[in-house]
Design an enzyme around this catalytic site. Sequence first.
Site, PDB file in Angstrom:
ATOM      1  N   SER A 127       0.741  -1.101   0.124  1.00  0.00           N
ATOM      2  CA  SER A 127      -0.155   0.136  -0.386  1.00  0.00           C
ATOM      3  C   SER A 127       0.792   1.271  -0.049  1.00  0.00           C
ATOM      4  O   SER A 127       1.702   1.365  -0.807  1.00  0.00           O
ATOM      5  CB  SER A 127      -0.754  -0.243   1.345  1.00  0.00           C
ATOM      6  OG  SER A 127      -2.046   0.813   0.572  1.00  0.00           O
ATOM      7  N   LYS A 179     -20.908  18.493   8.194  1.00  0.00           N
ATOM      8  CA  LYS A 179     -19.692  19.141   8.949  1.00  0.00           C
ATOM      9  C   LYS A 179     -19.633  17.922  10.172  1.00  0.00           C
ATOM     10  O   LYS A 179     -18.037  17.291  10.414  1.00  0.00           O
ATOM     11  CB  LYS A 179     -20.388  19.857   9.594  1.00  0.00           C
ATOM     12  CG  LYS A 179     -18.877  20.502  11.058  1.00  0.00           C
ATOM     13  CD  LYS A 179     -17.761  20.999  10.078  1.00  0.00           C
ATOM     14  CE  LYS A 179     -16.443  21.706  10.303  1.00  0.00           C
ATOM     15  NZ  LYS A 179     -15.560  21.954   9.726  1.00  0.00           N
TER      16      LYS A 179
END
Length: 308
Positions: A127, A179
């Site tokens: 990765s 948010k």
Amino acid sequence: MAPPVRRSPWFWVAIIVATVAVAAVLMAAMFKSAMKDLTGSSSTSTTAFGGSSIAVIDVDGVILDADKVDKELRKFGDDSSVKAIILHINSPGGGAAASQEIYHEVLRVRAEKHKKIVASVESVGASGAYYIASACDKIYANDASVVGSIGVIMEWTNYGDLMKWVKLKSVVIHAGELKDAGDPTHDMTPKEAAYFQGLVDNMYGQFVHDVAAGRHTSEDVIRPLATGQVWTGQQSLPLGLIDKVGGFRVALMDTAKDVGISGEPSIVKPSTGRKGLAALLNGDADDLLLPSPARMLNQAPGFYFMWK
């Protein structure tokens, strides 16, 4: 009452000698640590006087920030006695942005300093760690090394039901519909899921593009391999994910030959940080007294180029 035990004068002499000896050991440890910090030397460095050397930078464990590796790349990139750099990798990856930052620093040092940088994968180069390796001139891996895992993951633990069980309520005041997206106290809405998936998809596209660029191939070649899975070093060679099967010694000798160093190359490594008792005395013992940030990764929400 029993009379007080009378000590031999030699007992007190022994106590004084032992105290002085302990103090001397502590002072020596602190002095040695300070000298390492000032000189930047390392007990594992074997740089020959006036000769050419190969720098080895370890990329170990979960990648949480780029500062340490970037600083070492800049240092050896500016050192004219260092003819090449080997990134000795043993990492499952880590933070997306941190991995990407190191990737670009490798490319910069190669381009601006005209210095060869090679990746040598020990056990794991997956990765984010593979992301970094793809920026190098060559990638070496052992037959049984784990390589690949091109993909992005975002995860956290939802403990909303636990809070209900203990009769706790999360109170959040926010402006902006998304948010508080990802708040672990409530289930994701379809809009939040689409929002996060868009971010992950964008980062995935950057990952594929950068690996393709680093490996001098096309995104069409890399994308079928970008499933998040890993391959052994032996499997990775025909897929074009690495350049040669071989361990660190093979990478070292090949690199030395490529940069014109004959015989056994000298190796230089970054100085090691202060550890143990000296760290305790100097207040730099975070890793000794507190949990490592790597161990806390599963508790930290974020975007990761990481193989689990």
